[in-house]
Every structure is written in structure tokens, then in C-alpha cells.
Design an enzyme around this catalytic site. Sequence first.
Site, PDB file in Angstrom:
ATOM      1  N   GLU A 140       0.864  -1.180   0.000  1.00  0.00           N
ATOM      2  CA  GLU A 140       0.000   0.000   0.000  1.00  0.00           C
ATOM      3  C   GLU A 140       0.900   1.230   0.000  1.00  0.00           C
ATOM      4  O   GLU A 140       2.064   1.155   0.393  1.00  0.00           O
ATOM      5  CB  GLU A 140      -0.870   0.026   1.261  1.00  0.00           C
ATOM      6  CG  GLU A 140      -1.824  -1.148   1.393  1.00  0.00           C
ATOM      7  CD  GLU A 140      -2.933  -1.143   0.354  1.00  0.00           C
ATOM      8  OE1 GLU A 140      -3.220  -0.070  -0.207  1.00  0.00           O
ATOM      9  OE2 GLU A 140      -3.493  -2.214   0.098  1.00  0.00           O
ATOM     10  N   VAL A 174     -12.125   2.062 -13.945  1.00  0.00           N
ATOM     11  CA  VAL A 174     -12.666   1.145 -12.937  1.00  0.00           C
ATOM     12  C   VAL A 174     -12.253   1.672 -11.578  1.00  0.00           C
ATOM     13  O   VAL A 174     -11.062   1.896 -11.330  1.00  0.00           O
ATOM     14  CB  VAL A 174     -12.098  -0.283 -13.117  1.00  0.00           C
ATOM     15  CG1 VAL A 174     -12.673  -1.213 -12.043  1.00  0.00           C
ATOM     16  CG2 VAL A 174     -12.399  -0.821 -14.507  1.00  0.00           C
ATOM     17  N   ASN A 223     -12.920   2.159  -4.706  1.00  0.00           N
ATOM     18  CA  ASN A 223     -12.903   2.981  -3.494  1.00  0.00           C
ATOM     19  C   ASN A 223     -13.089   4.453  -3.874  1.00  0.00           C
ATOM     20  O   ASN A 223     -12.131   5.157  -4.180  1.00  0.00           O
ATOM     21  CB  ASN A 223     -11.568   2.731  -2.758  1.00  0.00           C
ATOM     22  CG  ASN A 223     -11.322   3.700  -1.619  1.00  0.00           C
ATOM     23  OD1 ASN A 223     -12.237   4.357  -1.118  1.00  0.00           O
ATOM     24  ND2 ASN A 223     -10.067   3.806  -1.217  1.00  0.00           N
ATOM     25  N   TYR A 238      -7.503   4.129 -20.905  1.00  0.00           N
ATOM     26  CA  TYR A 238      -7.897   3.727 -19.559  1.00  0.00           C
ATOM     27  C   TYR A 238      -7.343   4.730 -18.559  1.00  0.00           C
ATOM     28  O   TYR A 238      -6.156   5.100 -18.638  1.00  0.00           O
ATOM     29  CB  TYR A 238      -7.379   2.321 -19.236  1.00  0.00           C
ATOM     30  CG  TYR A 238      -7.811   1.900 -17.858  1.00  0.00           C
ATOM     31  CD1 TYR A 238      -9.112   1.453 -17.627  1.00  0.00           C
ATOM     32  CD2 TYR A 238      -6.951   2.010 -16.770  1.00  0.00           C
ATOM     33  CE1 TYR A 238      -9.541   1.112 -16.357  1.00  0.00           C
ATOM     34  CE2 TYR A 238      -7.364   1.674 -15.480  1.00  0.00           C
ATOM     35  CZ  TYR A 238      -8.671   1.233 -15.288  1.00  0.00           C
ATOM     36  OH  TYR A 238      -9.088   0.919 -14.028  1.00  0.00           O
ATOM     37  N   GLU A 294      -1.439  -2.108 -10.209  1.00  0.00           N
ATOM     38  CA  GLU A 294      -2.081  -2.928 -11.248  1.00  0.00           C
ATOM     39  C   GLU A 294      -3.016  -2.096 -12.127  1.00  0.00           C
ATOM     40  O   GLU A 294      -3.401  -2.545 -13.196  1.00  0.00           O
ATOM     41  CB  GLU A 294      -2.824  -4.111 -10.613  1.00  0.00           C
ATOM     42  CG  GLU A 294      -4.216  -3.837 -10.038  1.00  0.00           C
ATOM     43  CD  GLU A 294      -4.227  -2.968  -8.780  1.00  0.00           C
ATOM     44  OE1 GLU A 294      -3.163  -2.864  -8.129  1.00  0.00           O
ATOM     45  OE2 GLU A 294      -5.286  -2.405  -8.447  1.00  0.00           O
TER      46      GLU A 294
END
Length: 356
Positions: free
Chosen positions: A133, A188, A191, A236, A250
Site C-alpha cells: 500500500e 474502474v 474505493n 484507460y 495494477e
Amino acid sequence: MEPGSRRLPAAVPGCPRRWRRRWALLGALLGAALALSACLRELRRRGSAAERPEGELTVLLWWEPFGRPRRPADCRRRYNITGCRLSADRGRYGEARAVLFHHRDLALHGAQGLPRGPPPRPPRQLWVWMNFESPSHSPGLRGLAGLFNWTMSYRRDSDIFVPYGYLYASPSPRPFVPPRKSRLVAWVISNWNEEHARVRYYRQLKEHLPIDVYGARGMALLDGSVVKTVSAYKFYLAFENSQHTDYITEKLWRNAFAASAVPVVLGPRRANYERFIPADSFIHVDDFPSPRLLATYLKFLDKNKLSYRRYFAWRNKYEVHVTSFWDEHYCKVCEAVRTAGNQFKTVRNLASWFES
Ligand SMILES: *[C@@H]1O[C@H](CO)[C@@H](O)[C@H](O)[C@H]1NC(C)=O
Ligand SMILES: *[C@@H]1O[C@H](CO)[C@@H](O)[C@H](O)[C@H]1NC(C)=O
């Protein structure tokens, strides 16, 4: 019964000789098969014993990441890394050459959850701090100075560097043909946080350009597959949840690159991305003074095939590797321990390093 000691069945009245011969043959074959399998078993036993004399080292996983147990990888089969025993069995603490601590679980349990002995911390044992993280989502770093010997993270200057993905030279370079594109921009997001830079940027960008949003707040993914869904899009939005050195996840490697969509990135600076990927493989939001001008550029690329195709030139030479959690990580630790020398090291100030 000993293999091979099978006797012919006694002569049975009315049983033709031919049948007796068949029984004999069958018995002999069975005996041979049993002997062979016992022999193979023994060879295998000796073989594996020879491969791991005192050479096999134990890497202990102190917490299963996020409290989810999973079967440890077979590092030899998956990555050709030999001599490793991965284990989550704390009973092996005393013999463990390295102990792996996942930060999220460490933060949850606190430092009192760390091994305290007895037995005491073996002097040669390496404590490895593992975190994927970003600093914004890594609470409790301050209390961890002087505890660990090594770090493992997405940062390139970690003791064990495990990025979320990487490019490697293609073993058989050939012209790359992108999949057919019928849509423009995908994003996408699971959160959703209005305070994140990525949500603020998205809100401005969508004023000038249609954006298809998937995830918690948007549409469902096709077959649940990000890669499949995104591959129909030209672009994207690889927007990271926070902006930090080397924090490239990712979202770039899988969601954009593996789906053959051109990434529009929001994360660390362009120069940071260029340490890992070619300058002409992505579009950075910082390349434009405003979201409106980025939108104008994306619309230009949508209409200009040649300019768009230039973002795929690198693919003639490189292929994309998306790192698999967690097997690759554990096996890398084992490999690093095997190849490390005997020097001692302690990570003195974890927080100031990781947050820099
Ligand atoms: C596996 O590793 C060994 C030694 O590190 C090497 O000699 C061998 O070529 C590797 N095999 C494969 C399939 O990569
Ligand atoms: C690991 O760190 C601890 C704590 O600072 C230290 O006592 C120990 O000597 C270190 N071990 C190695 C192998 O570096």
C-alpha cells in the site's frame, strides 16, 4: 505379501490351460508394477532428501495477509526457485531464516503482536517488512523504527523490490496488433473518495469527454473481467488512489497494459513513470495544463489512427508481466535470502524512508 511372490492360482478343474497362462502373465506383470512403484518411491524419497539437506531454508509468514490463509506456493515449480520452505506455522519460528510481516496486519495487531520469544530472536534471522500500500494507506509507520532487517515493497529502493508489474524484452519480437476498439475511455474504481485527486480530476474531465465508469459506483464489469472489459476501450484512466514515489499499481499494469488500452496516468510524476516504462507508452495528466486540454488531445487521438498507434510501438519489443499476489512475493523473499551475504542490517527509520 511381497511383490513378485504372487503364486499362480491352483489348477482349477475345467479351467483351460490358456487361461492359466493368462493368469501367470497377469501375476507377473502386477508383481513387476508393484516392485517398480516401490523402487520409484524410494528414489523420490532419496532424491528430495538429497536436494534439501541443511540447504532448504524456511521463510515464515507471521500473518497471512488480510487474515486470509492460502496455500504457500511451490517456488520451484512456479518460479524455478529451489530450496525454499514457505510456512505460516509459527512453531517454525526458531528455525526460520526469515520472517515476513505484512504491514496491514501488523498495523491491525500492533507491535505487541510481533514475536517476543522465547525463543529469543535468532541473531541471523531476517525480519522482512512487507507492504504494497502507499504511505497514505499505511498507518502506524512511526512505531516501527529499528525493528526490521529488510523491506519489501513496490519501491525500487526496497531491499526486495517487487513492483506490481514490469516490462521484459519479448523473446519473439513481432509487430503488435492492438485489439479492435469500439469505445473511448474506461475507468474502474472501487474505493470512491471525493477527496482523492483522482475523483476531482475525473469530475473535471468528464465535462469534456464521455467516460465509462465501472466498479462500485458504476457499471458492472463484463464477465467480472477488468481486462476483457477494458480491452474494448482506447484509453484507460490509470489513476492511483494517492501520489507517491514508485507507487504505480495494477491499474497501469493489468487494467491498462494487459488490456491493451493506452493508460492516462495520475500518480507520481512523469519522470518517475519513465524509470519503468517507455515515455511513449502512456499519457500523463501533468502533460496538459487542464483536464479540458487533455480531453481535446484524447479526442484528437480518437480521430487520428496513426498518432494513436504510436502508443503501441513499444509493444513490438516488450511484453507485460503482471505480478501475482502473493506467491511471487514469498518466493522472491526466499531467493533474496538465499543469495544474500551474511552482512547485518537494520532498517533504522522506516517511516521517513517509505514516506519520502
Ligand atoms: C532454473 O534455474 C537453474 C539454476 O538457477 C538454471 O540453470 C536453469 O536453466 C533454470 N531453468 C529454467 C527452466 O529456467
Ligand atoms: C536484524 O535486526 C535486529 C534489530 O536491529 C538486529 O539485532 C539483528 O542483528 C539484525 N540481523 C541481521 C541478520 O541483520
